[in-house]
Design a protein around this motif. Structure first.
Motif, PDB file in Angstrom:
ATOM      1  N   GLY A 170     -13.363  55.674 183.168  1.00 38.11           N
ATOM      2  CA  GLY A 170     -14.516  56.109 182.383  1.00 38.11           C
ATOM      3  C   GLY A 170     -14.171  57.406 181.676  1.00 38.11           C
ATOM      4  N   SER A 171     -14.810  57.649 180.516  1.00 39.72           N
ATOM      5  CA  SER A 171     -14.473  58.897 179.828  1.00 39.72           C
ATOM      6  C   SER A 171     -15.031  60.093 180.577  1.00 39.72           C
ATOM      7  CB  SER A 171     -14.917  58.875 178.364  1.00 39.72           C
ATOM      8  OG  SER A 171     -16.296  58.792 178.253  1.00 39.72           O
ATOM      9  N   ASP A 172     -16.025  59.887 181.431  1.00 43.08           N
ATOM     10  CA  ASP A 172     -16.493  61.004 182.258  1.00 43.08           C
ATOM     11  C   ASP A 172     -15.345  61.556 183.111  1.00 43.08           C
ATOM     12  OD1 ASP A 172     -19.085  60.973 181.299  1.00 43.08           O
ATOM     13  OD2 ASP A 172     -19.854  59.698 182.896  1.00 43.08           O
ATOM     14  N   LEU A 176     -12.982  63.427 180.824  1.00 40.12           N
ATOM     15  CA  LEU A 176     -13.568  64.734 180.504  1.00 40.12           C
ATOM     16  C   LEU A 176     -13.408  65.702 181.673  1.00 40.12           C
ATOM     17  CD1 LEU A 176     -16.845  63.542 178.709  1.00 40.12           C
ATOM     18  CD2 LEU A 176     -14.935  64.737 177.638  1.00 40.12           C
ATOM     19  N   TYR A 222     -24.348  66.626 175.391  1.00 41.16           N
ATOM     20  CA  TYR A 222     -24.198  65.753 176.564  1.00 41.16           C
ATOM     21  C   TYR A 222     -24.387  66.587 177.839  1.00 41.16           C
ATOM     22  CZ  TYR A 222     -22.009  62.126 179.511  1.00 41.16           C
ATOM     23  OH  TYR A 222     -21.742  61.166 180.453  1.00 41.16           O
ATOM     24  N   TYR A 252     -21.660  68.204 180.501  1.00 39.66           N
ATOM     25  CA  TYR A 252     -20.754  69.348 180.316  1.00 39.66           C
ATOM     26  C   TYR A 252     -21.089  70.529 181.235  1.00 39.66           C
ATOM     27  CZ  TYR A 252     -19.629  66.772 175.949  1.00 39.66           C
ATOM     28  OH  TYR A 252     -19.285  65.827 175.014  1.00 39.66           O
ATOM     29  N   PRO A 297     -19.617  66.566 171.102  1.00 34.64           N
ATOM     30  CA  PRO A 297     -19.648  65.121 170.882  1.00 34.64           C
ATOM     31  C   PRO A 297     -19.842  64.853 169.392  1.00 34.64           C
ATOM     32  CG  PRO A 297     -21.396  65.835 172.408  1.00 34.64           C
ATOM     33  CD  PRO A 297     -20.887  67.042 171.684  1.00 34.64           C
ATOM     34  N   ALA A 327     -24.817  63.845 171.016  1.00 37.94           N
ATOM     35  CA  ALA A 327     -25.817  63.175 171.848  1.00 37.94           C
ATOM     36  C   ALA A 327     -26.677  64.282 172.443  1.00 37.94           C
ATOM     37  CB  ALA A 327     -25.121  62.378 172.949  1.00 37.94           C
ATOM     38  N   ASP A 348     -15.683  64.576 171.630  1.00 35.37           N
ATOM     39  CA  ASP A 348     -16.090  63.459 172.486  1.00 35.37           C
ATOM     40  C   ASP A 348     -16.656  62.360 171.575  1.00 35.37           C
ATOM     41  OD1 ASP A 348     -17.328  61.726 174.258  1.00 35.37           O
ATOM     42  OD2 ASP A 348     -18.310  63.304 175.428  1.00 35.37           O
ATOM     43  N   ALA A 401     -17.715  59.259 172.015  1.00 38.12           N
ATOM     44  CA  ALA A 401     -18.342  58.128 172.714  1.00 38.12           C
ATOM     45  C   ALA A 401     -19.047  57.166 171.741  1.00 38.12           C
ATOM     46  CB  ALA A 401     -19.323  58.647 173.760  1.00 38.12           C
ATOM     47  N   TYR A 402     -19.584  57.736 170.623  1.00 35.20           N
ATOM     48  CA  TYR A 402     -20.388  56.905 169.708  1.00 35.20           C
ATOM     49  C   TYR A 402     -19.791  56.784 168.317  1.00 35.20           C
ATOM     50  CZ  TYR A 402     -23.676  57.807 173.445  1.00 35.20           C
ATOM     51  OH  TYR A 402     -24.266  57.889 174.673  1.00 35.20           O
ATOM     52  N   THR A 426     -14.472  56.039 174.820  1.00 31.64           N
ATOM     53  CA  THR A 426     -14.889  55.209 175.949  1.00 31.64           C
ATOM     54  C   THR A 426     -15.032  53.741 175.550  1.00 31.64           C
ATOM     55  OG1 THR A 426     -16.643  54.846 177.570  1.00 31.64           O
ATOM     56  CG2 THR A 426     -17.337  55.731 175.462  1.00 31.64           C
ATOM     57  N   SER A 464     -17.324  52.094 177.098  1.00 34.63           N
ATOM     58  CA  SER A 464     -18.653  51.810 177.654  1.00 34.63           C
ATOM     59  C   SER A 464     -19.691  51.428 176.610  1.00 34.63           C
ATOM     60  CB  SER A 464     -19.177  53.034 178.409  1.00 34.63           C
ATOM     61  OG  SER A 464     -18.365  53.328 179.506  1.00 34.63           O
ATOM     62  N   LYS A 465     -19.576  51.947 175.405  1.00 40.05           N
ATOM     63  CA  LYS A 465     -20.651  51.766 174.445  1.00 40.05           C
ATOM     64  C   LYS A 465     -20.271  50.671 173.446  1.00 40.05           C
ATOM     65  CE  LYS A 465     -22.379  55.402 176.635  1.00 40.05           C
ATOM     66  NZ  LYS A 465     -21.932  56.751 176.464  1.00 40.05           N
ATOM     67  N   ARG A 499     -15.727  50.767 183.533  1.00 39.51           N
ATOM     68  CA  ARG A 499     -15.295  52.159 183.701  1.00 39.51           C
ATOM     69  C   ARG A 499     -13.925  52.380 183.083  1.00 39.51           C
ATOM     70  NH1 ARG A 499     -18.457  54.043 182.822  1.00 39.51           N
ATOM     71  NH2 ARG A 499     -18.003  56.083 183.676  1.00 39.51           N
ATOM     72  N   LEU A 500     -13.880  52.529 181.793  1.00 39.42           N
ATOM     73  CA  LEU A 500     -12.618  52.843 181.135  1.00 39.42           C
ATOM     74  C   LEU A 500     -12.842  53.802 179.968  1.00 39.42           C
ATOM     75  CD1 LEU A 500      -9.580  52.015 181.445  1.00 39.42           C
ATOM     76  CD2 LEU A 500      -9.918  50.793 179.338  1.00 39.42           C
TER      77      LEU A 500
HETATM   78  C1  LIG Z   1     -21.706  57.692 177.603  1.00 40.97           C
HETATM   79  C2  LIG Z   1     -21.020  58.992 177.310  1.00 40.97           C
HETATM   80  C3  LIG Z   1     -19.846  59.363 177.971  1.00 40.97           C
HETATM   81  C4  LIG Z   1     -19.374  58.654 179.208  1.00 40.97           C
HETATM   82  O1  LIG Z   1     -18.839  57.467 179.039  1.00 40.97           O
HETATM   83  P1  LIG Z   1     -18.143  56.680 180.238  1.00 40.97           P
HETATM   84  O2  LIG Z   1     -16.873  56.267 179.657  1.00 40.97           O
HETATM   85  O3  LIG Z   1     -19.074  55.576 180.561  1.00 40.97           O
HETATM   86  O4  LIG Z   1     -17.942  57.632 181.409  1.00 40.97           O
HETATM   87  C5  LIG Z   1     -19.196  60.501 177.555  1.00 40.97           C
HETATM   88  N1  LIG Z   1     -19.688  61.272 176.577  1.00 40.97           N
HETATM   89  C6  LIG Z   1     -20.825  60.986 175.950  1.00 40.97           C
HETATM   90  C7  LIG Z   1     -21.334  61.885 174.883  1.00 40.97           C
HETATM   91  C8  LIG Z   1     -21.532  59.839 176.308  1.00 40.97           C
HETATM   92  O5  LIG Z   1     -22.697  59.565 175.737  1.00 40.97           O
END
Ligand SMILES: *Cc1c(COP(=O)(O)O)cnc(C)c1O
Length: 357
Positions: A85-87, A90, A111, A114, A151, A155, A181, A183-184, A207, A209-210, A218-219
């Protein structure tokens, strides 16, 4: 404090993820998950997986996956790092780069993981305020600092920075690591990865995830100069040698291989976002300009908390933040078109009822 706990534990302020109800009764528009399933090719990968391989530890270097990501992004393998996961990526990056004498910087609305990492790793931070329109002011990040994380798109605002602004941020801060970051990013922002050859202090975090519909897998991964990647590997190999399990790796490879499907889902979400934005505006909502798979909205009459609770009672979950400056906002993930329709119908009923009473 429990007498068995390490001293630091009581002072932690753990992250609270959006609700994940165990019953599947809700329309879930609260955690920015993808409304569409991942690539259909993944079903075959899981079905045909040789379970004998699960006897063995996975490749600690995740070489095949790293090579696939490097090719996809036009980078070398030594410019890619993968994590659970990107968490997790991070978290490793905070340890690897942000334990400095000066405080790190991230926006006051951003986010919420942090500050949690800062507490865990005992990192000081400052939070430059977004402007009145919830945009980032780049010159707020020009002071001496121990690192920067932003990010893009941000977010929970959904608002994106232009690549020129990120370039300026990097040029202003040659002594700090700057983490973007992303993520989106697949929902409408321009990726900073094109700046990697130019800036050895840039780390881009991504990530699955989205936009790849794989939150349950979890990648996450990071892209950057090989020296930054080496630092992440040093932290990872001091923590968990095998963050990517065999199945996750096989599934991720199948996802990367199915570019057409990925593009199709991404575009569907963007199209739904346009439609939903118009419909929310017609109901009296202010909708911040989103480049993400969610919209941040504010109603001119109805308090956000009331709307959140009434939507929940109607079986629809959205994200409400009890946080200064956005206490009157809701963050709504872009669902499938029928889910968006259900949301609009429910909001219509709620708002009209409130007006009558
Ligand atoms: C969802 C999200 C993450 C975490 O993503 P995972 O890979 O599911 O851990 C990280 N940063 C931001 C801004 C997010 O919204």
């Amino acid at each position: 404090m429990n007498r068995y706990w390490s001293k630091q534990i009581e002072a932690l302020d753990p992250y609270t993820p959006g609700e994940q109800p165990r019953d599947q009764q809700y329309i879930k528009l609260n955690t920015n998950e993808n409304p569409y399933p991942p690539s259909p090719s993944i079903a075959g990968v899981i079905r045909d997986y040789d379970i004998g391989r699960l006897r063995r530890y996975p490749d600690p270097e995740s070489q095949e996956l790293i090579e696939s990501l490097a090719t996809y992004h036009g980078l070398e393998s030594n410019q890619v790092f993968v994590g659970n996961g990107s968490d997790e990526v991070l978290a490793h990056a905070f340890q690897a780069f942000f334990k400095q004498d000066d405080p790190i910087l991230f926006p006051d609305i951003s986010y919420s993981f942090y500050p949690v990492y800062c507490k865990l790793f005992q990192i000081e931070y400052q939070q430059p305020a977004l402007d009145g329109g919830f945009c980032i002011t780049i010159r707020d990040y020009a002071s001496t600092n121990g690192g920067i994380i932003i990010p893009n798109p941000n977010a929970p605002t959904g608002i994106a920075l232009e690549i020129a602004a990120i370039r300026e941020l990097l040029a202003d801060n040659p002594e700090s690591v700057v983490i973007i970051d992303e993520a989106y990013v697949d929902y409408g922002a321009e990726s900073a990865r094109q700046l990697i050859p130019e800036f050895p202090n840039l780390l881009v975090v991504r990530t699955f995830s989205k936009s790849r519909s794989l939150a349950g897998l979890r990648l996450g991964y990071a892209l950057g100069h090989k020296d930054l990647i080496e630092a992440l590997q040093r932290v990872k190999n001091s923590f968990n040698s095998y963050p990517i399990d065999c199945l996750a790796s096989a599934v991720a490879l199948a996802s990367i291989a199915d570019e057409d499907y990925f593009q199709e889902c991404r575009k569907r979400v963007i199209a739904s976002r346009g439609r939903l934005t118009t419909e929310l505006q017609q109901l009296g909502f202010e909708v911040f300009q989103s480049s993400s798979n969610f919209v941040l909205v504010r109603h001119d009459k109805e308090p956000a908390e009331t709307l959140y609770l009434e939507l929940k009672a109607a079986g629809i979950l959205v994200r409400y933040f009890n946080q200064a400056r956005i206490e009157n906002c809701l963050r709504i993930s872009i669902g499938s078109d029928p889910e968006c329709d259900a949301l609009i119908a429910a909001l219509n009923t709620i708002i009209n009822q409130e007006n009558r009473s």
